[in-house]
Motif scaffolding. Structure first.
Motif, mmCIF file in Angstrom:
data_model
loop_
_atom_site.group_PDB
_atom_site.id
_atom_site.type_symbol
_atom_site.label_atom_id
_atom_site.label_comp_id
_atom_site.label_asym_id
_atom_site.label_seq_id
_atom_site.Cartn_x
_atom_site.Cartn_y
_atom_site.Cartn_z
ATOM 1 N N ARG A 48 0.827 -1.201 0.000
ATOM 2 C CA ARG A 48 0.000 0.000 0.000
ATOM 3 C C ARG A 48 0.869 1.262 0.000
ATOM 4 O O ARG A 48 0.606 2.218 -0.722
ATOM 5 N N ASN A 49 1.918 1.254 0.833
ATOM 6 C CA ASN A 49 2.810 2.411 0.880
ATOM 7 C C ASN A 49 3.530 2.604 -0.452
ATOM 8 O O ASN A 49 3.675 3.728 -0.929
ATOM 9 N N ILE A 50 3.996 1.502 -1.046
ATOM 10 C CA ILE A 50 4.674 1.604 -2.341
ATOM 11 C C ILE A 50 3.749 2.275 -3.349
ATOM 12 O O ILE A 50 4.126 3.226 -4.025
ATOM 13 N N LEU A 51 2.515 1.780 -3.416
ATOM 14 C CA LEU A 51 1.560 2.337 -4.382
ATOM 15 C C LEU A 51 1.287 3.811 -4.120
ATOM 16 O O LEU A 51 1.267 4.631 -5.025
ATOM 17 N N LYS A 52 1.055 4.099 -2.837
ATOM 18 C CA LYS A 52 0.601 5.435 -2.477
ATOM 19 C C LYS A 52 1.712 6.474 -2.612
ATOM 20 O O LYS A 52 1.483 7.584 -3.061
ATOM 21 N N TYR A 53 2.907 6.103 -2.190
ATOM 22 C CA TYR A 53 3.963 7.119 -2.129
ATOM 23 C C TYR A 53 4.968 7.030 -3.272
ATOM 24 O O TYR A 53 5.604 8.019 -3.609
ATOM 25 N N ALA A 54 5.145 5.834 -3.834
ATOM 26 C CA ALA A 54 6.177 5.693 -4.868
ATOM 27 C C ALA A 54 5.605 5.226 -6.202
ATOM 28 O O ALA A 54 6.348 5.088 -7.164
ATOM 29 N N VAL A 77 11.108 -2.590 -1.748
ATOM 30 C CA VAL A 77 12.005 -1.587 -2.321
ATOM 31 C C VAL A 77 11.273 -0.731 -3.337
ATOM 32 O O VAL A 77 10.511 -1.245 -4.158
ATOM 33 N N ASP A 78 11.503 0.571 -3.258
ATOM 34 C CA ASP A 78 10.975 1.431 -4.322
ATOM 35 C C ASP A 78 11.951 2.560 -4.591
ATOM 36 O O ASP A 78 12.855 2.820 -3.799
ATOM 37 N N TYR A 79 11.791 3.171 -5.750
ATOM 38 C CA TYR A 79 12.643 4.308 -6.125
ATOM 39 C C TYR A 79 11.799 5.574 -6.176
ATOM 40 O O TYR A 79 11.934 6.391 -7.065
ATOM 41 N N GLY A 82 11.210 8.763 -1.319
ATOM 42 C CA GLY A 82 11.929 8.572 -0.060
ATOM 43 C C GLY A 82 11.232 9.260 1.097
ATOM 44 O O GLY A 82 10.184 9.887 0.925
ATOM 45 N N ILE A 83 11.819 9.108 2.278
ATOM 46 C CA ILE A 83 11.198 9.648 3.494
ATOM 47 C C ILE A 83 12.147 10.659 4.126
ATOM 48 O O ILE A 83 13.279 10.326 4.464
ATOM 49 N N GLU A 84 11.665 11.891 4.260
ATOM 50 C CA GLU A 84 12.493 12.970 4.831
ATOM 51 C C GLU A 84 12.885 12.682 6.275
ATOM 52 O O GLU A 84 14.010 12.868 6.671
ATOM 53 N N TYR A 94 1.606 9.097 12.610
ATOM 54 C CA TYR A 94 2.209 10.076 11.717
ATOM 55 C C TYR A 94 1.884 9.687 10.283
ATOM 56 O O TYR A 94 2.179 8.564 9.855
ATOM 57 N N SER A 95 1.275 10.593 9.554
ATOM 58 C CA SER A 95 0.987 10.318 8.145
ATOM 59 C C SER A 95 1.105 11.599 7.338
ATOM 60 O O SER A 95 0.619 12.647 7.748
ATOM 61 N N SER A 96 1.761 11.501 6.185
ATOM 62 C CA SER A 96 1.839 12.680 5.312
ATOM 63 C C SER A 96 0.660 12.693 4.344
ATOM 64 O O SER A 96 0.526 13.590 3.533
ATOM 65 N N SER A 97 -0.196 11.668 4.433
ATOM 66 C CA SER A 97 -1.289 11.593 3.455
ATOM 67 C C SER A 97 -2.665 11.589 4.110
ATOM 68 O O SER A 97 -3.666 11.313 3.462
ATOM 69 N N GLY A 98 -2.697 11.866 5.406
ATOM 70 C CA GLY A 98 -3.999 11.942 6.072
ATOM 71 C C GLY A 98 -4.634 10.596 6.360
ATOM 72 O O GLY A 98 -5.811 10.518 6.688
ATOM 73 N N THR A 99 -3.860 9.501 6.251
ATOM 74 C CA THR A 99 -4.423 8.204 6.651
ATOM 75 C C THR A 99 -4.004 7.921 8.093
ATOM 76 O O THR A 99 -3.573 8.813 8.810
ATOM 77 N N LEU A 100 -4.138 6.671 8.521
ATOM 78 C CA LEU A 100 -3.980 6.394 9.949
ATOM 79 C C LEU A 100 -2.558 6.543 10.496
ATOM 80 O O LEU A 100 -2.377 6.747 11.681
ATOM 81 N N GLY A 101 -1.569 6.382 9.628
ATOM 82 C CA GLY A 101 -0.190 6.436 10.119
ATOM 83 C C GLY A 101 0.170 5.262 11.009
ATOM 84 O O GLY A 101 0.993 5.361 11.907
ATOM 85 N N LEU A 102 -0.441 4.113 10.727
ATOM 86 C CA LEU A 102 -0.154 2.915 11.534
ATOM 87 C C LEU A 102 0.509 1.825 10.701
ATOM 88 O O LEU A 102 0.756 0.725 11.195
ATOM 89 N N GLY A 103 0.816 2.143 9.445
ATOM 90 C CA GLY A 103 1.391 1.119 8.562
ATOM 91 C C GLY A 103 2.779 0.685 8.989
ATOM 92 O O GLY A 103 2.988 -0.463 9.396
ATOM 93 N N LEU A 104 3.741 1.598 8.939
ATOM 94 C CA LEU A 104 5.123 1.239 9.260
ATOM 95 C C LEU A 104 5.275 0.782 10.718
ATOM 96 O O LEU A 104 5.854 -0.275 10.969
ATOM 97 N N PRO A 105 4.754 1.553 11.697
ATOM 98 C CA PRO A 105 4.901 1.063 13.069
ATOM 99 C C PRO A 105 4.181 -0.274 13.290
ATOM 100 O O PRO A 105 4.643 -1.116 14.069
HETATM 101 N N1 LIG Z 1 7.498 3.773 0.403
HETATM 102 C C1 LIG Z 1 7.417 5.025 0.890
HETATM 103 N N2 LIG Z 1 7.913 6.076 0.195
HETATM 104 C C2 LIG Z 1 7.838 7.338 0.693
HETATM 105 N N3 LIG Z 1 7.276 7.646 1.884
HETATM 106 C C3 LIG Z 1 6.786 6.640 2.623
HETATM 107 C C4 LIG Z 1 6.816 5.286 2.173
HETATM 108 N N4 LIG Z 1 6.242 4.505 3.124
HETATM 109 C C5 LIG Z 1 5.881 5.340 4.114
HETATM 110 N N5 LIG Z 1 6.182 6.618 3.823
HETATM 111 C C6 LIG Z 1 6.003 7.811 4.693
HETATM 112 O O1 LIG Z 1 5.855 7.366 6.029
HETATM 113 C C7 LIG Z 1 4.602 7.807 6.559
HETATM 114 C C8 LIG Z 1 4.027 6.767 7.512
HETATM 115 O O2 LIG Z 1 3.655 5.591 6.794
HETATM 116 P P1 LIG Z 1 2.567 4.627 7.403
HETATM 117 O O3 LIG Z 1 2.963 4.304 8.788
HETATM 118 O O4 LIG Z 1 2.373 3.495 6.462
HETATM 119 O O5 LIG Z 1 1.255 5.530 7.501
HETATM 120 P P2 LIG Z 1 0.302 6.087 6.348
HETATM 121 O O6 LIG Z 1 0.579 5.309 5.096
HETATM 122 O O7 LIG Z 1 -1.074 5.869 6.886
HETATM 123 O O8 LIG Z 1 0.629 7.529 6.203
HETATM 124 C C9 LIG Z 1 3.754 8.085 5.355
HETATM 125 O O9 LIG Z 1 2.745 9.025 5.620
HETATM 126 C C10 LIG Z 1 4.769 8.602 4.346
HETATM 127 O O10 LIG Z 1 5.047 9.959 4.581
#
Ligand SMILES: Nc1ncnc2c1ncn2[C@@H]1O[C@H](COP(=O)(O)OP(=O)(O)O)[C@@H](O)[C@H]1O
Ligand SMILES: [Mg+2]
Lengths: 132, 151
Positions: A48-54, A77-79, A82-84, A94-105
């Protein structure tokens, strides 16, 4: 030992199929139902993150062996952009896209080992292992 | 009674006055949008006071699918239908707990039967259109019919 499996993530269909492939892979190796679904859910979040952000990227599933026996390694892996601030990205809600921010943690909690490497402008690599 | 849906992978039926939506696929944007539309239309048509979301066919529910489900459940309750989530597999629950999603305020039951039991007091329809069976009476259903129920 199972061969590795590579999943290309380019669209919703790929992202929907990825967790099914992961479940199958985990069960083939001998993971029980519950940990298989955890691995699959982690794959779902990463796809989901790959699709949404990369927009596109790859997830590879591998069988690894450690002192605790067999495990599954997920490498996503994606190109993309990246994440600041990776530390912020690992924080709950924490989410930069207004979703739950629970994916990575969530992935970190579902798996036994976790690492995130990301270079702004270059891409993102997440690796995680779950032991059997 | 089967209800018409346009949503691939989501079956809906009206059973004991309750709309039962069985979700057999992962919820991508497109499926979600159609499911929402379909469900709201069916709830309006049927005036159903309860809706059961059966997710036993979902292999995984990630954080965003869970959030989407919750939104749909909230919509249903705003349409006057009490939402109940049933059929979450143990592995799905474990993964959701690790994700850290909020489950407060959710009505959940282990399976369809238990879901109906939860809704029955509110959703039991008048039995006037059910000629073939008398199971819709007020007494407790006979033991063995609903399987194991909590004492
Ligand atoms: N593959 C990625 N490429 C760039 N940014 C990413 C990627 N995966 C995660 N992020 C950044 O990390 C944040 C937290 O991700 P995540 O915990 O999955 O929450 P969410 O997807 O709900 O925002 C995202 O909002 C985004 O800013
Ligand atoms: Mg995410």
């Amino acid at each position: 030992m199972s061969a590795k499996r590579r999943l290309t993530i380019r669209g919703e269909t790929d992202a929907g199929r990825a967790p099914l492939e992961a479940t199958r892979y985990a069960m083939e190796i001998g993971f029980a139902e519950t940990p298989s679904r955890m691995v699959a859910t982690a794959v779902s979040e990463l796809a989901r993150n790959i699709l949404k952000y990369a927009q596109s990227g790859e997830i590879e599933l591998r069988t690894v062996e450690g002192s605790r026996g067999l495990g599954i390694e997920i490498e996503a892996v994606d190109y993309g952009p990246g994440i600041e601030d990776p530390e912020a990205a690992m924080r709950d809600h924490y989410s930069s896209s207004g979703t739950l921010g629970l994916g990575l943690p969530g992935v970190k909690r579902m798996m036994d080992e976790f690492s995130l490497e990301s270079t702004p402008g270059e891409g993102t690599r997440v690796r995680a292992i779950k032991w059997m | 009674m089967a209800l018409l849906t346009d949503t691939p992978g989501v079956a809906m039926q009206l059973s004991r006055g309750v709309v039962v939506a069985s979700i057999q696929v992962d919820l991508d944007e497109d499926v979600l949008a159609r499911f929402r539309e379909d469900l709201l239309a069916r709830l309006q048509e049927t005036g159903s006071e309860g809706v059961i979301f059966d997710v036993s066919g979902m292999h995984t529910i990630d954080s965003e699918e869970f959030a989407a489900l919750r939104r749909i459940m909230t919509m249903a309750s705003l349409m006057g239908a009490e939402p109940v989530l049933v059929g979450m597999q143990p592995g799905v629950v474990s993964a959701l707990i690790e994700s850290g999603v909020q489950a407060e305020g959710l009505q959940v039951a282990i399976d369809l039967d238990a879901g109906f039991d939860l809704l029955e007091p509110q959703a039991e329809p008048e039995p006037d259109t059910e000629p073939e069976d008398t199971e819709t009476g007020d007494e407790e259903p006979a033991a063995g019919e609903a399987g194991e129920r909590a004492p």
